[in-house]
Design a protein around this motif. Structure first.
Motif, short mmCIF file in Angstrom:
data_model
loop_
_atom_site.label_atom_id
_atom_site.label_comp_id
_atom_site.label_asym_id
_atom_site.label_seq_id
_atom_site.Cartn_x
_atom_site.Cartn_y
_atom_site.Cartn_z
N ILE A 16 0.87 -1.18 0.00
CA ILE A 16 0.00 0.00 0.00
C ILE A 16 0.90 1.23 0.00
O ILE A 16 1.80 1.33 0.84
CB ILE A 16 -0.90 0.06 1.26
N LEU A 17 0.65 2.14 -0.91
CA LEU A 17 1.37 3.41 -0.91
C LEU A 17 0.49 4.45 -0.24
O LEU A 17 -0.64 4.68 -0.67
CB LEU A 17 1.70 3.87 -2.33
N LEU A 18 1.00 5.05 0.83
CA LEU A 18 0.34 6.21 1.40
C LEU A 18 0.91 7.43 0.69
O LEU A 18 2.11 7.53 0.48
CB LEU A 18 0.59 6.33 2.90
N ASP A 19 0.03 8.33 0.32
CA ASP A 19 0.41 9.49 -0.48
C ASP A 19 -0.27 10.72 0.12
O ASP A 19 -1.22 10.60 0.90
CB ASP A 19 -0.07 9.27 -1.92
N CYS A 20 0.21 11.88 -0.23
CA CYS A 20 -0.46 13.13 0.11
C CYS A 20 0.07 14.22 -0.81
O CYS A 20 1.08 14.03 -1.49
CB CYS A 20 -0.29 13.51 1.59
N SER A 21 -0.61 15.33 -0.82
CA SER A 21 -0.17 16.46 -1.64
C SER A 21 1.12 17.05 -1.06
O SER A 21 1.41 16.88 0.12
CB SER A 21 -1.25 17.54 -1.69
N GLU A 22 1.85 17.75 -1.90
CA GLU A 22 3.07 18.42 -1.42
C GLU A 22 2.74 19.46 -0.36
O GLU A 22 3.49 19.62 0.61
CB GLU A 22 3.82 19.06 -2.59
N GLU A 23 1.62 20.14 -0.51
CA GLU A 23 1.22 21.15 0.48
C GLU A 23 0.97 20.50 1.84
O GLU A 23 1.37 21.04 2.87
CB GLU A 23 -0.03 21.90 0.00
N GLU A 24 0.30 19.36 1.82
CA GLU A 24 0.02 18.67 3.08
C GLU A 24 1.31 18.10 3.67
O GLU A 24 1.51 18.14 4.89
CB GLU A 24 -1.02 17.56 2.87
N MET A 25 2.18 17.60 2.82
CA MET A 25 3.47 17.10 3.29
C MET A 25 4.24 18.22 3.99
O MET A 25 4.79 18.02 5.08
CB MET A 25 4.30 16.55 2.13
N GLU A 26 4.25 19.38 3.37
CA GLU A 26 4.96 20.53 3.97
C GLU A 26 4.36 20.88 5.33
O GLU A 26 5.07 21.09 6.30
CB GLU A 26 4.90 21.74 3.05
N ARG A 27 3.02 20.91 5.41
CA ARG A 27 2.35 21.23 6.67
C ARG A 27 2.71 20.21 7.76
O ARG A 27 3.06 20.58 8.88
CB ARG A 27 0.84 21.27 6.47
N ARG A 28 2.65 18.96 7.41
CA ARG A 28 2.93 17.91 8.40
C ARG A 28 4.39 17.93 8.85
O ARG A 28 4.68 17.85 10.05
CB ARG A 28 2.59 16.53 7.82
N LEU A 29 5.31 18.01 7.90
CA LEU A 29 6.72 17.97 8.25
C LEU A 29 7.15 19.23 9.00
O LEU A 29 7.93 19.17 9.94
CB LEU A 29 7.59 17.76 7.01
N THR A 30 6.63 20.37 8.56
CA THR A 30 7.05 21.64 9.15
C THR A 30 6.36 21.92 10.47
O THR A 30 7.01 22.22 11.47
CB THR A 30 6.79 22.79 8.15
N HIS A 31 5.04 21.82 10.48
CA HIS A 31 4.28 22.23 11.66
C HIS A 31 3.97 21.09 12.63
O HIS A 31 4.05 21.26 13.83
CB HIS A 31 2.99 22.93 11.23
N LYS A 32 3.59 19.93 12.10
CA LYS A 32 3.20 18.83 12.97
C LYS A 32 4.43 18.12 13.57
O LYS A 32 4.45 17.80 14.75
CB LYS A 32 2.34 17.84 12.19
N ARG A 33 5.44 17.88 12.73
CA ARG A 33 6.62 17.15 13.20
C ARG A 33 7.80 18.05 13.57
O ARG A 33 8.75 17.58 14.17
CB ARG A 33 7.07 16.15 12.13
N GLY A 34 7.74 19.30 13.16
CA GLY A 34 8.84 20.21 13.47
C GLY A 34 10.14 19.85 12.77
O GLY A 34 11.22 20.06 13.31
N GLN A 35 10.02 19.29 11.55
CA GLN A 35 11.20 18.91 10.78
C GLN A 35 11.15 19.54 9.39
O GLN A 35 11.12 18.85 8.38
CB GLN A 35 11.27 17.38 10.64
N PRO A 36 11.17 20.87 9.31
CA PRO A 36 11.06 21.53 8.01
C PRO A 36 12.19 21.18 7.06
O PRO A 36 12.01 21.25 5.84
CB PRO A 36 11.09 23.02 8.36
N GLU A 37 13.34 20.75 7.60
CA GLU A 37 14.46 20.39 6.73
C GLU A 37 14.15 19.16 5.86
O GLU A 37 14.77 18.96 4.82
CB GLU A 37 15.73 20.14 7.57
N LEU A 38 13.17 18.37 6.28
CA LEU A 38 12.79 17.20 5.47
C LEU A 38 11.96 17.57 4.24
O LEU A 38 11.89 16.80 3.29
CB LEU A 38 12.01 16.18 6.31
N PHE A 39 11.33 18.73 4.30
CA PHE A 39 10.55 19.16 3.14
C PHE A 39 11.49 19.90 2.20
O PHE A 39 11.68 21.09 2.28
CB PHE A 39 9.36 20.05 3.54
N ASN A 40 12.10 19.14 1.32
CA ASN A 40 13.07 19.69 0.38
C ASN A 40 12.82 19.12 -1.01
O ASN A 40 11.92 18.29 -1.20
CB ASN A 40 14.49 19.40 0.87
#
Length: 175
Positions: free
Chosen positions: A109-133
Motif C-alpha cells: 500500500i502506498l500512502l500518499d499526500c499532496s506536497e502542500e500537506e506534506m509541507e504542513r505535516r513535516l514543518t508544523h506537525k513534526r517540526g522537521q522543516p528540513e525534510l521538506f526539500n
C-alpha cells in the motif's frame, strides 16, 4: 518456511509525512489483542549517507540491500499471521524482495499526500522543516509514479483525518 503460507505481510510505503508511522501505530492500538506484528523499517537505524556510500555504493544501494534483508526477516523471523511493516522504500525493491524469497502472500500500500500537506505535516506537525526539500518532493512523485506503473493500491491521506486513513487501509486489505 516458518508458517509463511499462513502469514500475510502488509508493506506500507510512502515519503516522509504521508502518515505511515501514524497508521501502523493506530493499527497496533486497535488490534493490540491480535497475534499480529507491527514493525518500522527505521528500527534498524539509518546510517549517515557517507556510510551508505562506503558500504553499499549509494543510499539507494543501502535501501535495496536493507529492503531485501527486512523482507527475509518478515518471512522467516516473524511468526504472526499478519505483519504490518512501514518504511520509505522503492516499490521495485519491495516487489523484487518478495520475488527473491518466492513469497506471494503480501500486499503493498502506498500512502500518499499532496506536497502542500506534506509541507504542513513535516514543518508544523513534526517540526522537521528540513525534510521538506526538493529531494523529498521528488521522492513523493517518484513513488506515486511507481505505484501507478505497478498498479499498487494508493491511499491519499491529504484531506483525511487519521481515523479515515485507518478505515481506508482496512478496506483496502479486507480487514
Amino acid at each position: 518456511m516458518n508458517g509463511s503460507k499462513e502469514k500475510t505481510i502488509h508493506f506500507i510505503t510512502g515519503a516522509s509525512g504521508v502518515g505511515k508511522t501514524t497508521l501502523v501505530i493506530q493499527l497496533e492500538k486497535k488490534y493490540k489483542s491480535m497475534p499480529w506484528t507491527f514493525l518500522h523499517f527505521d528500527q534498524i537505524g539509518v546510517p549517515p549517507v557517507s556510510k551508505m556510500q562506503k558500504e553499499f555504493g549509494s543510499p539507494l544501494g543501502w535501501q535495496e540491500a536493507k529492503t531485501y534483508e527486512w523482507i527475509g526477516k518478515l518471512i522467516y523471523a516473524y511468526t504472526g499471521e499478519k505483519i504490518f511493516f512501514e518504511g520509505q522504500v522503492n516499490l521495485q525493491f519491495i516487489y523484487n524482495g518478495f520475488e527473491k524469497y518466492n513469497f506471494k502472500n503480501y500486499k503493498i500500500i502506498l500512502l500518499d499526500c499532496s506536497e502542500e500537506e506534506m509541507e504542513r505535516r513535516l514543518t508544523h506537525k513534526r517540526g522537521q522543516p528540513e525534510l521538506f526539500n526538493t529531494d523529498m518532493r521528488n521522492w513523493l512523485r517518484f513513488l506515486r509514479n511507481q505505484a501507478q506503473e505497478f498498479k499498487t493500491t494508493v491511499i491519499d491521506s491529504s484531506n483525511l483525518p487519521e481515523d479515515e486513513v485507518l478505515k481506508e487501509f482496512e478496506e483496502a486489505i479486507n480487514l
